[in-house]
Design an enzyme around this catalytic site. Structure first.
Site, mmCIF file in Angstrom:
data_model
loop_
_atom_site.group_PDB
_atom_site.id
_atom_site.type_symbol
_atom_site.label_atom_id
_atom_site.label_comp_id
_atom_site.label_asym_id
_atom_site.label_seq_id
_atom_site.Cartn_x
_atom_site.Cartn_y
_atom_site.Cartn_z
ATOM 1 N N ASP A 82 6.097 -0.541 9.912
ATOM 2 C CA ASP A 82 5.483 0.454 10.797
ATOM 3 C C ASP A 82 6.158 0.398 12.172
ATOM 4 O O ASP A 82 6.091 -0.617 12.867
ATOM 5 C CB ASP A 82 3.985 0.171 10.934
ATOM 6 C CG ASP A 82 3.199 1.323 11.562
ATOM 7 O OD1 ASP A 82 3.823 2.167 12.226
ATOM 8 O OD2 ASP A 82 1.974 1.355 11.389
ATOM 9 N N SER B 193 -4.933 4.120 11.738
ATOM 10 C CA SER B 193 -4.298 4.876 12.812
ATOM 11 C C SER B 193 -5.333 5.258 13.876
ATOM 12 O O SER B 193 -6.053 4.383 14.367
ATOM 13 C CB SER B 193 -3.604 6.107 12.220
ATOM 14 O OG SER B 193 -2.707 6.680 13.113
ATOM 15 N N HIS C 17 4.434 3.703 8.842
ATOM 16 C CA HIS C 17 3.029 3.882 9.198
ATOM 17 C C HIS C 17 2.221 4.515 8.062
ATOM 18 O O HIS C 17 1.069 4.147 7.825
ATOM 19 C CB HIS C 17 2.941 4.740 10.454
ATOM 20 C CG HIS C 17 1.551 4.911 10.987
ATOM 21 N ND1 HIS C 17 0.758 3.847 11.381
ATOM 22 C CD2 HIS C 17 0.792 6.033 11.178
ATOM 23 C CE1 HIS C 17 -0.414 4.297 11.804
ATOM 24 N NE2 HIS C 17 -0.418 5.610 11.687
#
Length: 351
Positions: A299, A146, A328
């Site tokens: 995601d 991320s 995610h």
């Protein structure tokens, strides 16, 4: 530059790095002295070829062995008996690094809203100051997911031949309008809190609760909530998902602050490895290390196609995919798949 005396937690050393020379930000602004909280596990090998640097996500901390427990620890993939594992808290985060509630050395008061705007490039540059202080000339592996993956990619570009492997998980080369839109809606929630603008550590706390609820919807796939939050009885109100999101909002607001959330979400929005470098494709083509880009098929925030883009444009790119209903957040959950993916990646590297 100096480091405070370390204290030992099990086999982990937690320390504070103080950089007295400051940092010139991408904006051109000079950020005066700052500190980073960081942890190390294991020992640097005589050849200094066993460094694994882990980068955390938006609201993470330097305790990678806790939030990535399926990957880091004794007998895990990154084992401190074999690797020297470093994880530092991002500049701007509220877990020991300089952040908006820290004292501004110029005024003697907390920064609050005067804290400078940071980019992922700035966050990588701060980590590089720590790397040089630690005397690490070569990093074997950078790994982050991320926001941590964004910073890792930026850092991989500047490290050049000082980095052997980069593992970029559920991340991208440039923040998409979709991500920026989610982050902006969360900041709008914080702004709507009547306490936002006050010079108080709790400013925007209720707004942060709402922001986290919005964030949770983007971190998971709809199927996740269908499986975990569906009702077994007919209802008109008081739904399980409502309670869940309120709980998650309060949980984050009790451990994080809205000012750090604001700063780091802005840094995520700023991410563009190609800015000033001829575009993303050109910048990626100038990263010499071997890169593993890991996407998640479900995601909806950092799409798998964005991970594929990275692997296609770096000279030595590989793409692997996590299959999961968790969206995610799968990169923090699907440890078995990640272990398999990493094992095959390093075996290919050896060949």
């Amino acid at each position: 530059m100096n480091v405070t005396h370390p204290y030992i937690i099990s086999e982990m050393t937690q320390e504070i790095f103080s950089c007295e020379e400051g940092l010139t930000l991408e904006s051109g602004e000079n950020f005066p002295q700052f500190q980073l909280s960081y942890t190390t596990q294991g020992h640097l090998s005589p050849r200094q070829d066993n460094v694994v640097w882990v980068l955390h996500a938006l609201t993470g901390d330097a305790n990678a062995h806790e939030w990535w427990s399926g990957l880091i620890g004794e007998d895990k993939f990154f084992d401190p008996t074999k690797h020297f594992i470093v994880c530092a808290n991002l500049l701007g985060s509220c877990y020991g690094s300089t952040q908006p509630l820290s004292i501004n050395p110029t005024t003697g008061e907390p920064y609050y809203y005067d804290f400078p705007q940071l980019t992922t490039r700035d966050l990588a540059a701060a980590f590089d100051k720590l790397r040089m202080h630690l005397g690490i000339a070569q990093i074997d592996t950078l790994i982050g997911g991320s926001l941590g993956g964004q910073v890792a990619l930026e850092w991989a570009y500047t490290l050049k031949d000082s980095l052997k492997h980069a593992v970029i998980v559920a991340s991208n080369a440039k923040a998409s309008p979709w991500i920026i839109g989610f982050n902006e809606s969360q900041r709008m929630s914080i702004e709507s809190d009547s306490t936002w603008g006050q010079k108080s550590p709790d400013a925007g706390k209720r707004g942060l609760e709402a922001a986290r609820a919005i964030g949770m919807l983007s971190y998971r796939h709809p199927q996740t909530f269908i499986q975990s939050q569906s009702e077994t009885e007919e209802k008109r109100d008081n739904f399980k998902i409502s309670s869940y999101l309120r709980y998650q909002g309060k949980k984050l607001a009790n451990r994080f602050n809205a000012l750090s959330y604001w700063v780091l979400s802005k840094a995520m929005d700023s991410h563009d490895v190609g800015r000033g470098r001829g575009g993303t494709a050109k910048a990626l083509s100038e990263i010499p290390c071997k890169v593993l880009a890991v996407g998640v098929d479900s995601d909806v925030l950092f799409t798998s196609e964005e991970s594929r883009y990275i692997s296609r444009h770096v000279p030595r790119g590989n793409y692997r995919e996590i299959h999961s209903i968790y969206g995610h957040d799968a990169f923090l959950i699907e440890f078995e798949q990640l272990n398999y993916i990493l094992t095959s990646f390093y075996l290919e590297t050896i060949r």
